[in-house]
Scaffold this motif. Structure first.
Motif, PDB file in Angstrom:
ATOM      1  N   TYR A 121      44.000  16.194  48.205  1.00 54.01           N
ATOM      2  CA  TYR A 121      43.662  15.246  49.337  1.00 54.01           C
ATOM      3  C   TYR A 121      44.286  15.767  50.709  1.00 54.01           C
ATOM      4  N   GLY A 122      43.407  15.304  51.704  1.00 52.60           N
ATOM      5  CA  GLY A 122      43.828  15.617  53.005  1.00 52.60           C
ATOM      6  C   GLY A 122      44.668  14.538  54.018  1.00 52.60           C
ATOM      7  N   ASP A 134      40.065  17.082  49.900  1.00 58.07           N
ATOM      8  CA  ASP A 134      40.124  18.266  50.696  1.00 58.07           C
ATOM      9  C   ASP A 134      39.160  19.279  50.144  1.00 58.07           C
ATOM     10  N   LYS A 194      39.632  22.896  48.807  1.00 59.52           N
ATOM     11  CA  LYS A 194      40.217  23.018  47.615  1.00 59.52           C
ATOM     12  C   LYS A 194      39.507  22.774  46.287  1.00 59.52           C
TER      13      LYS A 194
END
Ligand SMILES: Nc1ncnc2c1ncn2[C@@H]1O[C@H](COP(=O)(O)OP(=O)(O)OP(=O)(O)O)[C@@H](O)[C@H]1O
Length: 211
Positions: free
Chosen positions: A80-81, A93, A96
């Motif tokens: 997650y961002g 994300d 990734k």
């Protein structure tokens, strides 16, 4: 180059560099050519609530393909961002995610489940199926999930505006994008049959490269 030559001669126990190169090519050509030698990669996408998870679980059970749920993958690996306070959720994300599954996608034989599809490499997918649901039906399904009114409205609007379908058509060649109605259990059965037929056809057309 001399180093490559030495490694090839060592690995293939051959002095003749042409023979070594030939053996290396025979062993690795499928991976080098990005050929989906474990089967096709199929994307199942659509607005939340259109039935992706339900369809995918039956599809992998009946075809033996490997399921990649991007939501689950992100949760398990914390991909997650930033937190998006408007959407009340964390951004994915995407880099990734791509790094994590690229090897698996290169080999093929995967069913990917996600409500978006524009950030994946185009070369990954052989077919993209977009599930569509009638607005009223979708509203009722999302209401049962106890979503906030705002979240329900956003998703229903997204479906009315055919956001996911247009995203798929903008990101992939139109001939590999298929729109499937997903309002009723009968539709679910038909969609399952349609995708399984498509997979069988793909396999018969790619017999010579499948493992
Ligand atoms: N074609 C269908 N006919 C009847 N019910 C369906 C159909 N598709 C899905 N449903 C029902 O709608 C609900 C939502 O389905 P599902 O969780 O599979 O959607 P989803 O697209 O995966 O959602 P999300 O993206 O949020 O994970 C489930 O209760 C499921 O049983």
């Amino acid at each position: 180059m001399p180093k490559v030559k030495l490694v090839l001669q060592r690995d293939y126990k051959q002095n003749d560099i042409k023979q070594c190169a030939l053996r290396f090519w025979r062993k690795n050509w499928k991976k080098m050519c990005d050929i989906h030698f474990k089967g096709p990669n199929v994307m199942i996408t659509g607005t939340p609530g259109t039935g992706k998870t339900t369809l995918c679980s039956q599809l992998v059970e009946q075809t033996g393909l490997n399921l990649i749920s991007i939501g689950e993958l992100a949760k398990d690996n914390n991909f997650y961002g930033e937190y998006d306070s408007e959407l009340q959720s964390y951004e994915l994300d995407e880099d990734k995610v791509i790094d994590e599954i690229d090897e698996c996608m290169k080999e093929g034989g995967n069913v990917v489940d996600y409500h978006g599809c524009d950030f994946f490499p185009e070369r990954w997918f052989d077919a993209v199926f977009v599930l569509r649901t009638d607005n009223t039906v979708l509203y009722e399904r999302l209401e049962k999930r106890n979503y906030s009114q705002r979240k329900i409205q956003e998703n229903v609007q997204c479906e009315i505006m055919r956001v996911v379908l247009d995203e798929a058509l903008d990101s992939y060649k139109s001939e590999i994008v298929y729109e499937l109605e997903s309002d009723t259990p009968d539709h679910m059965e038909q969609n399952l049959a349609t995708i399984k037929n498509w997979i069988e056809k793909w396999k018969s057309e790619h017999r010579q490269i499948l493992e």
